[in-house]
Design a protein around this motif. Structure first.
Motif, PDB file in Angstrom:
ATOM      1  N   GLU A 126      18.684  32.572 -19.136  1.00 52.13           N
ATOM      2  CA  GLU A 126      19.765  32.064 -18.359  1.00 52.13           C
ATOM      3  C   GLU A 126      19.462  30.385 -17.996  1.00 52.13           C
ATOM      4  O   GLU A 126      20.236  29.506 -18.010  1.00 52.13           O
ATOM      5  CB  GLU A 126      20.235  32.630 -16.848  1.00 52.13           C
ATOM      6  CG  GLU A 126      20.451  34.127 -17.276  1.00 52.13           C
ATOM      7  CD  GLU A 126      19.398  35.222 -17.210  1.00 52.13           C
ATOM      8  OE1 GLU A 126      19.709  36.556 -17.113  1.00 52.13           O
ATOM      9  OE2 GLU A 126      18.302  34.991 -17.344  1.00 52.13           O
ATOM     10  N   SER A 177      19.628  28.395 -21.269  1.00 54.53           N
ATOM     11  CA  SER A 177      21.006  28.345 -21.716  1.00 54.53           C
ATOM     12  C   SER A 177      21.754  27.126 -20.434  1.00 54.53           C
ATOM     13  O   SER A 177      22.449  26.231 -21.182  1.00 54.53           O
ATOM     14  CB  SER A 177      21.780  29.516 -21.361  1.00 54.53           C
ATOM     15  OG  SER A 177      23.173  29.249 -21.534  1.00 54.53           O
ATOM     16  N   ARG A 208      20.547  23.641 -21.428  1.00 55.01           N
ATOM     17  CA  ARG A 208      21.173  23.070 -22.681  1.00 55.01           C
ATOM     18  C   ARG A 208      22.569  22.606 -22.245  1.00 55.01           C
ATOM     19  O   ARG A 208      23.149  21.821 -22.877  1.00 55.01           O
ATOM     20  CB  ARG A 208      21.219  23.957 -23.781  1.00 55.01           C
ATOM     21  CG  ARG A 208      20.082  24.013 -24.874  1.00 55.01           C
ATOM     22  CD  ARG A 208      20.116  24.850 -26.022  1.00 55.01           C
ATOM     23  NE  ARG A 208      20.210  26.365 -25.742  1.00 55.01           N
ATOM     24  CZ  ARG A 208      19.018  27.228 -25.288  1.00 55.01           C
ATOM     25  NH1 ARG A 208      17.951  26.462 -25.461  1.00 55.01           N
ATOM     26  NH2 ARG A 208      19.125  28.480 -25.258  1.00 55.01           N
ATOM     27  N   SER A 209      23.456  23.628 -21.500  1.00 59.90           N
ATOM     28  CA  SER A 209      24.647  23.367 -21.271  1.00 59.90           C
ATOM     29  C   SER A 209      25.059  22.034 -20.384  1.00 59.90           C
ATOM     30  O   SER A 209      26.108  21.730 -20.317  1.00 59.90           O
ATOM     31  CB  SER A 209      25.277  24.656 -20.399  1.00 59.90           C
ATOM     32  OG  SER A 209      24.663  24.495 -19.260  1.00 59.90           O
TER      33      SER A 209
END
Length: 119
Positions: free
Chosen positions: A36, A39, A42-43
């Motif tokens: 999580e 991610s 990166r998001s």
């Protein structure tokens, strides 16, 4: 017609200290960081993230390629699932550097000023 040039990434460098007796445990957490968190990073547009250690001093480097202002992206990141939990866990290992005591918030990393860069 050529494509418009993309803006270069914002290079981000920060440092902090780790409790010397907990350095290896801190390293181990990052060797198995939560999906999580990866991610979420990166998001919001962080790429090429590196974490370096010398004794109990940590050095963080990342490149920000997001469209929004960096501070706004980090604010959005801080509200993503499990980020607060990860930050609280990491604080067990981290020590604020001088000058960070008066700053509030979950980020204990001290931003560094670029001195030199060569592509």
């Amino acid at each position: 017609m050529s494509a418009p040039a993309s803006k270069p990434p914002l290079r981000v460098a920060m440092t902090l200290d780790i409790h010397a007796d907990l350095t290896q445990e801190y390293i181990d957490h990052h060797a198995h960081s939560w999906p999580e968190i990866e991610s979420a990073l990166r998001s919001v547009g962080l790429r090429n993230i590196s974490l370096w250690v010398w004794e109990s001093r940590m050095f963080y480097y990342a490149e920000y390629v997001g469209e929004e202002e960096f501070d706004a992206a980090m604010e959005r990141y801080s509200k993503m699932p499990r980020v607060k939990e990860w930050e609280e866990l990491m604080h067990k290992y981290q020590k604020k550097l001088p000058g960070m005591d008066e700053k509030e918030g979950d980020v204990w990393w001290m931003p560094m000023t670029p001195v030199y860069h060569q592509d």
